[in-house]
Design a protein around this motif. Structure first.
Motif, PDB file in Angstrom:
ATOM      1  N   LYS A  95       0.876  -1.165   0.000  1.00  0.00           N
ATOM      2  CA  LYS A  95       0.000   0.000   0.000  1.00  0.00           C
ATOM      3  C   LYS A  95       0.909   1.209   0.000  1.00  0.00           C
ATOM      4  O   LYS A  95       1.851   1.272   0.780  1.00  0.00           O
ATOM      5  N   GLY A  96       0.647   2.142  -0.880  1.00  0.00           N
ATOM      6  CA  GLY A  96       1.503   3.319  -0.921  1.00  0.00           C
ATOM      7  C   GLY A  96       1.248   4.151  -2.145  1.00  0.00           C
ATOM      8  O   GLY A  96       0.183   4.080  -2.757  1.00  0.00           O
ATOM      9  N   TRP A  97       2.245   4.936  -2.494  1.00  0.00           N
ATOM     10  CA  TRP A  97       2.165   5.875  -3.602  1.00  0.00           C
ATOM     11  C   TRP A  97       3.324   5.640  -4.562  1.00  0.00           C
ATOM     12  O   TRP A  97       4.478   5.562  -4.141  1.00  0.00           O
ATOM     13  N   ILE A  98       3.009   5.555  -5.861  1.00  0.00           N
ATOM     14  CA  ILE A  98       4.048   5.516  -6.895  1.00  0.00           C
ATOM     15  C   ILE A  98       4.489   6.958  -7.104  1.00  0.00           C
ATOM     16  O   ILE A  98       3.670   7.839  -7.355  1.00  0.00           O
ATOM     17  N   VAL A  99       5.789   7.197  -7.003  1.00  0.00           N
ATOM     18  CA  VAL A  99       6.330   8.559  -7.063  1.00  0.00           C
ATOM     19  C   VAL A  99       6.901   8.805  -8.461  1.00  0.00           C
ATOM     20  O   VAL A  99       8.077   8.556  -8.721  1.00  0.00           O
ATOM     21  N   LEU A 100       6.049   9.318  -9.349  1.00  0.00           N
ATOM     22  CA  LEU A 100       6.464   9.520 -10.732  1.00  0.00           C
ATOM     23  C   LEU A 100       7.321  10.770 -10.927  1.00  0.00           C
ATOM     24  O   LEU A 100       7.824  11.003 -12.020  1.00  0.00           O
ATOM     25  N   ASP A 101       7.518  11.547  -9.862  1.00  0.00           N
ATOM     26  CA  ASP A 101       8.448  12.676  -9.952  1.00  0.00           C
ATOM     27  C   ASP A 101       9.856  12.269  -9.507  1.00  0.00           C
ATOM     28  O   ASP A 101      10.745  13.103  -9.416  1.00  0.00           O
ATOM     29  N   GLN A 102      10.078  10.964  -9.264  1.00  0.00           N
ATOM     30  CA  GLN A 102      11.404  10.456  -8.876  1.00  0.00           C
ATOM     31  C   GLN A 102      11.836   9.308  -9.793  1.00  0.00           C
ATOM     32  O   GLN A 102      12.548   8.398  -9.368  1.00  0.00           O
ATOM     33  N   ILE A 103      11.404   9.343 -11.052  1.00  0.00           N
ATOM     34  CA  ILE A 103      11.790   8.299 -12.015  1.00  0.00           C
ATOM     35  C   ILE A 103      13.306   8.304 -12.170  1.00  0.00           C
ATOM     36  O   ILE A 103      13.929   9.357 -12.256  1.00  0.00           O
ATOM     37  N   ARG A 104      13.898   7.099 -12.199  1.00  0.00           N
ATOM     38  CA  ARG A 104      15.338   6.993 -12.411  1.00  0.00           C
ATOM     39  C   ARG A 104      15.693   5.675 -13.095  1.00  0.00           C
ATOM     40  O   ARG A 104      14.902   4.744 -13.114  1.00  0.00           O
ATOM     41  N   THR A 105      16.886   5.640 -13.634  1.00  0.00           N
ATOM     42  CA  THR A 105      17.407   4.432 -14.262  1.00  0.00           C
ATOM     43  C   THR A 105      18.390   3.786 -13.305  1.00  0.00           C
ATOM     44  O   THR A 105      19.247   4.467 -12.733  1.00  0.00           O
ATOM     45  N   VAL A 106      18.232   2.478 -13.110  1.00  0.00           N
ATOM     46  CA  VAL A 106      19.105   1.751 -12.185  1.00  0.00           C
ATOM     47  C   VAL A 106      19.595   0.462 -12.838  1.00  0.00           C
ATOM     48  O   VAL A 106      18.960  -0.063 -13.756  1.00  0.00           O
ATOM     49  N   ASP A 107      20.698  -0.040 -12.343  1.00  0.00           N
ATOM     50  CA  ASP A 107      21.206  -1.328 -12.791  1.00  0.00           C
ATOM     51  C   ASP A 107      20.348  -2.423 -12.158  1.00  0.00           C
ATOM     52  O   ASP A 107      19.960  -2.327 -10.997  1.00  0.00           O
ATOM     53  N   ARG A 108      20.055  -3.457 -12.923  1.00  0.00           N
ATOM     54  CA  ARG A 108      19.203  -4.533 -12.402  1.00  0.00           C
ATOM     55  C   ARG A 108      19.854  -5.304 -11.255  1.00  0.00           C
ATOM     56  O   ARG A 108      19.178  -6.042 -10.558  1.00  0.00           O
ATOM     57  N   ILE A 109      21.152  -5.095 -11.019  1.00  0.00           N
ATOM     58  CA  ILE A 109      21.808  -5.746  -9.881  1.00  0.00           C
ATOM     59  C   ILE A 109      21.207  -5.259  -8.554  1.00  0.00           C
ATOM     60  O   ILE A 109      21.328  -5.920  -7.529  1.00  0.00           O
TER      61      ILE A 109
END
Length: 107
Positions: A66-80
């Protein structure tokens, strides 16, 4: 590990700088499956358990999360950084994400 668009995954987001969302938390995979299949990086939006009703935040309620998706904090990360899969957004939640992304970043 195969990752799908709109899958919810647990990620370790450390290290971070400044106001970036920190710690280990659920995140929604936004990158399309074609990218997820071939690239080592994925595009995500983190979730938070508390938020104010900003236009770039989408509330979700699932059995485990339960929570909020924060679409103002989109980022690219390594799948590791992925610890494990937690499930998938519902069709309604997916449509809300698409609409907010379009309104925020496209129009």
């Amino acid at each position: 590990m195969e990752i799908s668009q709109y899958e919810i995954v647990l990620l370790n987001l450390e290290p971070t700088i400044g106001c970036e969302m920190k710690k280990t938390r659920p995140c929604v995979v936004l990158s399309p499956n074609e990218m997820n299949k071939y690239l080592q990086t994925i595009v995500i939006a983190p979730l938070t358990s508390s938020s104010k009703p900003y236009p770039t935040r989408i509330e979700i309620t699932q059995k485990v999360i339960k929570g909020w998706i924060v679409l103002d904090q989109i980022r690219t990360v390594d799948r590791i950084r992925i610890i494990k899969s937690l499930g998938y957004l519902t069709e309604k939640e997916t449509n809300n994400v698409k609409n907010v992304i379009k309104e925020t970043y496209v129009d």
